[in-house]
Design a protein around this motif. Structure first.
Motif, PDB file in Angstrom:
ATOM      1  N   ASP A  20       0.580  -1.409   0.074  1.00  0.00           N
ATOM      2  CA  ASP A  20      -0.119  -0.341  -0.311  1.00  0.00           C
ATOM      3  C   ASP A  20       0.829   1.136  -0.095  1.00  0.00           C
ATOM      4  OD1 ASP A  20      -2.424  -0.857   0.164  1.00  0.00           O
ATOM      5  OD2 ASP A  20      -3.102  -0.955   2.282  1.00  0.00           O
ATOM      6  N   TYR A  21       2.068   1.149   0.281  1.00  0.00           N
ATOM      7  CA  TYR A  21       2.965   2.266   0.591  1.00  0.00           C
ATOM      8  C   TYR A  21       3.493   2.243  -0.898  1.00  0.00           C
ATOM      9  CZ  TYR A  21       5.515   6.762   2.443  1.00  0.00           C
ATOM     10  OH  TYR A  21       5.943   7.537   3.031  1.00  0.00           O
ATOM     11  N   THR A  22       3.039   3.312  -1.746  1.00  0.00           N
ATOM     12  CA  THR A  22       3.093   3.244  -3.004  1.00  0.00           C
ATOM     13  C   THR A  22       3.939   4.421  -3.654  1.00  0.00           C
ATOM     14  OG1 THR A  22       1.133   2.655  -3.885  1.00  0.00           O
ATOM     15  CG2 THR A  22       2.554   1.414  -4.285  1.00  0.00           C
ATOM     16  N   PHE A  23       4.259   4.645  -4.683  1.00  0.00           N
ATOM     17  CA  PHE A  23       4.284   6.387  -5.129  1.00  0.00           C
ATOM     18  C   PHE A  23       3.383   7.041  -5.264  1.00  0.00           C
ATOM     19  CE2 PHE A  23       9.375   5.280  -6.065  1.00  0.00           C
ATOM     20  CZ  PHE A  23       9.842   6.308  -5.107  1.00  0.00           C
ATOM     21  N   ALA A  24       1.749   6.292  -6.123  1.00  0.00           N
ATOM     22  CA  ALA A  24       1.095   6.541  -6.655  1.00  0.00           C
ATOM     23  C   ALA A  24       0.028   7.239  -5.140  1.00  0.00           C
ATOM     24  CB  ALA A  24       0.326   5.069  -7.161  1.00  0.00           C
ATOM     25  N   ASN A  25       0.355   5.801  -4.355  1.00  0.00           N
ATOM     26  CA  ASN A  25      -0.636   6.456  -2.840  1.00  0.00           C
ATOM     27  C   ASN A  25      -0.075   7.629  -2.286  1.00  0.00           C
ATOM     28  OD1 ASN A  25      -2.666   4.115  -2.829  1.00  0.00           O
ATOM     29  ND2 ASN A  25      -1.874   2.993  -2.017  1.00  0.00           N
ATOM     30  N   LEU A  26       1.387   7.937  -2.295  1.00  0.00           N
ATOM     31  CA  LEU A  26       2.211   8.724  -1.453  1.00  0.00           C
ATOM     32  C   LEU A  26       1.917   9.643  -2.318  1.00  0.00           C
ATOM     33  CD1 LEU A  26       4.470  10.529   0.150  1.00  0.00           C
ATOM     34  CD2 LEU A  26       6.043   9.474  -1.400  1.00  0.00           C
ATOM     35  N   GLU A  27       1.161   9.731  -3.369  1.00  0.00           N
ATOM     36  CA  GLU A  27       0.678  10.935  -4.106  1.00  0.00           C
ATOM     37  C   GLU A  27      -0.536  11.192  -3.730  1.00  0.00           C
ATOM     38  OE1 GLU A  27       3.786  10.621  -8.559  1.00  0.00           O
ATOM     39  OE2 GLU A  27       1.556  10.035  -8.450  1.00  0.00           O
ATOM     40  N   ARG A  28      -1.308  10.816  -3.750  1.00  0.00           N
ATOM     41  CA  ARG A  28      -2.943  10.865  -2.957  1.00  0.00           C
ATOM     42  C   ARG A  28      -2.376  11.465  -1.511  1.00  0.00           C
ATOM     43  NH1 ARG A  28      -5.161   5.700  -2.123  1.00  0.00           N
ATOM     44  NH2 ARG A  28      -7.623   6.951  -1.586  1.00  0.00           N
ATOM     45  N   VAL A  29      -1.505  11.164  -1.254  1.00  0.00           N
ATOM     46  CA  VAL A  29      -1.253  11.580   0.875  1.00  0.00           C
ATOM     47  C   VAL A  29      -1.094  13.662   0.089  1.00  0.00           C
ATOM     48  CG1 VAL A  29      -0.945  11.235   2.924  1.00  0.00           C
ATOM     49  CG2 VAL A  29      -2.249  10.083   1.623  1.00  0.00           C
ATOM     50  N   ALA A  30       0.124  13.492  -0.272  1.00  0.00           N
ATOM     51  CA  ALA A  30       0.735  14.895  -0.468  1.00  0.00           C
ATOM     52  C   ALA A  30      -0.341  15.270  -1.070  1.00  0.00           C
ATOM     53  CB  ALA A  30       1.981  14.428  -1.569  1.00  0.00           C
ATOM     54  N   GLN A  31      -1.607  15.324  -2.380  1.00  0.00           N
ATOM     55  CA  GLN A  31      -1.783  16.546  -2.817  1.00  0.00           C
ATOM     56  C   GLN A  31      -3.308  16.289  -1.520  1.00  0.00           C
ATOM     57  OE1 GLN A  31      -2.149  17.078  -5.706  1.00  0.00           O
ATOM     58  NE2 GLN A  31      -3.751  18.399  -4.639  1.00  0.00           N
ATOM     59  N   ALA A  32      -3.804  15.764  -1.127  1.00  0.00           N
ATOM     60  CA  ALA A  32      -5.205  16.269  -0.022  1.00  0.00           C
ATOM     61  C   ALA A  32      -3.583  16.809   1.399  1.00  0.00           C
ATOM     62  CB  ALA A  32      -4.858  14.634   1.178  1.00  0.00           C
ATOM     63  N   THR A  33      -2.526  16.780   1.395  1.00  0.00           N
ATOM     64  CA  THR A  33      -2.098  17.906   2.262  1.00  0.00           C
ATOM     65  C   THR A  33      -2.010  19.526   1.992  1.00  0.00           C
ATOM     66  OG1 THR A  33      -0.038  15.804   3.220  1.00  0.00           O
ATOM     67  CG2 THR A  33      -0.328  17.740   3.337  1.00  0.00           C
ATOM     68  N   ALA A  34      -1.709  18.904   0.504  1.00  0.00           N
ATOM     69  CA  ALA A  34      -2.189  20.015  -0.293  1.00  0.00           C
ATOM     70  C   ALA A  34      -3.177  20.997  -0.430  1.00  0.00           C
ATOM     71  CB  ALA A  34      -1.452  20.271  -1.517  1.00  0.00           C
ATOM     72  N   ASN A  35      -4.296  20.124  -0.134  1.00  0.00           N
ATOM     73  CA  ASN A  35      -5.886  20.500  -0.372  1.00  0.00           C
ATOM     74  C   ASN A  35      -6.387  21.012   1.409  1.00  0.00           C
ATOM     75  OD1 ASN A  35      -5.989  19.669  -2.745  1.00  0.00           O
ATOM     76  ND2 ASN A  35      -7.061  17.962  -2.127  1.00  0.00           N
ATOM     77  N   TRP A  36      -6.085  20.223   2.284  1.00  0.00           N
ATOM     78  CA  TRP A  36      -6.312  20.842   3.256  1.00  0.00           C
ATOM     79  C   TRP A  36      -5.264  22.093   4.063  1.00  0.00           C
ATOM     80  CZ3 TRP A  36      -1.597  19.976   7.323  1.00  0.00           C
ATOM     81  CH2 TRP A  36      -1.626  20.523   8.461  1.00  0.00           C
TER      82      TRP A  36
END
Length: 472
Positions: A20-36
């Motif tokens: 589950d710790y993949t570049f794709a999932n990391l990108e999703r979390v980073a995008q969520a961080t930016a949105n917040w």
């Protein structure tokens, strides 16, 4: 099809690399961080980003930086491996809106993770984490559209910074380094292959014996958690040399483990209590004591003696940090080695706490074992025990359902349960100590903790409860 949901545990998002710790999932979390960040801090938020020694840490950090910068977040990237408290310090000191550390802390080597730090220099509290979780997109990003890292760096969208050096200066300000150096002690430091390597040596110079200070992303197969059964080499090194004390830190350097001059492990419960005694009696400081649900009741006795308020929170330092950021907290901590103290950032810092205890040894002119003996003589015997039971998720759910339906166990090791507290798990209070059963927030583990008047009695509480629940 929607992607796997991203869930943050007690201290960040963690998952197995390439599962589950993949570049794709990391990108999703980073995008969520930016949105917040945009939602809470406006059009031009800023963030500081670092990574520890885990596999692909630098590459994961760089990818997160690209996503954040692409989303309009000003990114400062640490230019070397850094411990988590260094990122927390940099977040506060430079006035960033948040910090992120690519780390799985003390988890097994196959894991990596993502810790979010709040603007005040400590773990993001639950409401912030909930905002990030809610903002995670259910689809993968189009990473092919991201600008190359080199382009972002050239444009100034991502800047690099020597976070480590500033953090070391902050430790020099918070500690009496000269007194420790003048005491001419030999100190053993076990970095467990993690991000704290080299820090104690940088502060104290000669007289530091370094263990497990090379880069090894596999941690030789051992989870970098500074608990007694993983510090055998440190204990032996101290016991067989003239070292006065041994310090150990976890993978990202925010937890502390210690052994005394004989190589005997000193628990976090006792470190917390020693800090309260030192800061109150020797430094003349006051403030509340904030502890998690699994932490020693010795602190309650000390609070009563010193006239200090004691507050108990759920497990996870994220519940303690906001209270420290608000001020007037003397010591805050948890039994797992995460401790913060007045005079520094509102964050766990394993290097700072370890050296603060060394400072106490120097100022009091006593060995660590003598300090512990004095503490127990003054406040009574308190001994703790903990079992981490690896268990399938369905089994874990069955045990928790049973405890919930029954209202807990009726007795443990022959002692009637007088009260069951459910702040975080099931704490059974008896007239001979207490026993707590709770699930890990980041691993398939059921944790069973206890405290009693002797080591044997503490262990017996855990073993009996485990037998009653079919966990043996």
């Amino acid at each position: 099809m929607a992607n796997t949901p991203i869930e943050f545990g007690t201290d960040g998002w963690r998952a197995v690399i390439a599962d589950d710790y993949t570049f794709a999932n990391l990108e999703r979390v980073a995008q969520a961080t930016a949105n917040w960040l945009h939602d809470d801090y406006g059009d031009t938020p800023s963030i500081v980003l670092g990574h520890d020694t885990r596999f692909l840490g630098a590459e994961f950090a760089e990818r997160a930086a690209r996503v954040l910068a692409d989303a309009g977040v000003a990114v400062t990237l640490a230019d070397s491996i850094v411990p988590t408290p260094a990122v927390s310090w940099a977040t506060q000191a430079a006035g960033h809106d948040a910090g992120v550390v690519i780390t799985a802390s003390h988890n097994p080597p196959s894991y990596n993770g993502y810790k979010i730090k709040a603007h005040f220099g400590g773990p993001a509290p639950p409401d912030m984490i909930a905002s990030v979780e809610a903002a995670v997109p259910d689809h993968n990003l189009d990473s092919t559209s991201l600008a190359p890292f080199g382009t972002l760096a050239a444009d100034g969208a991502v800047q690099t910074d020597g976070v480590r050096g500033g953090y070391l200066d902050a430790l020099r300000d918070a500690l009496n380094i000269s007194a420790i150096q003048n005491a001419d002690l030999t100190i053993a430091h076990d970095a467990m292959f993690g991000a704290a390597q080299g820090l104690v040596e940088a502060l104290l110079g000669d007289g530091v014996v370094s263990l497990r200070h090379d880069l090894n992303p596999g941690f030789h197969g051992v989870a970098p958690e500074p608990i007694a059964d993983r510090l055998g080499e440190l204990s032996d090194t101290v016991a067989q040399s003239d070292a006065a004390v041994g310090l150990a830190n976890d993978g990202d350097g925010d937890r502390i483990g210690m052994v005394d001059e004989d190589g005997t492990f000193v628990s976090s419960h006792r470190i917390l209590a020693l800090l309260v005694k030192y800061l109150y009696e020797e430094r003349g400081l006051t403030g509340s004591i904030v502890k998690t649900f699994s932490t020693t009741h010795l602190l309650n006795k000390m609070g009563a003696r010193y006239g200090l308020d004691v507050e108990t929170t759920p497990i996870g330092f994220k519940h303690i940090a906001p209270k420290m950021a608000e001020g007037d907290v003397l010591v805050g901590g948890e039994e797992s080695g995460g401790i913060a103290a007045a005079g520094h950032i509102p964050e766990r810092d394993g290097v700072y706490i370890g050296l603060l205890i060394v400072e106490m040894m120097v100022e009091r002119g006593m060995t660590l074992s003598a300090l512990v003996d004095e503490l127990l003589e003054e406040f009574g015997p308190h001994y703790n025990y903990r079992d981490d039971i690896h268990i399938r998720e369905d089994q874990k759910a069955d045990v928790l359902d049973r405890l919930d339906n029954q209202g807990g166990l009726e007795s443990v090791n022959g002692h009637a349960v007088e009260e069951v507290r459910t702040l975080d798990g099931f704490k059974h209070v008896t007239d001979h100590g207490w026993l707590l059963i709770r699930p890990s927030g980041t691993e398939p583990v059921l944790r069973v903790y206890s405290e009693a008047e002797s080591p044997e009695a503490a262990e017996a509480l855990v073993k009996d409860a485990s037998a009653q629940l079919g966990l043996n």
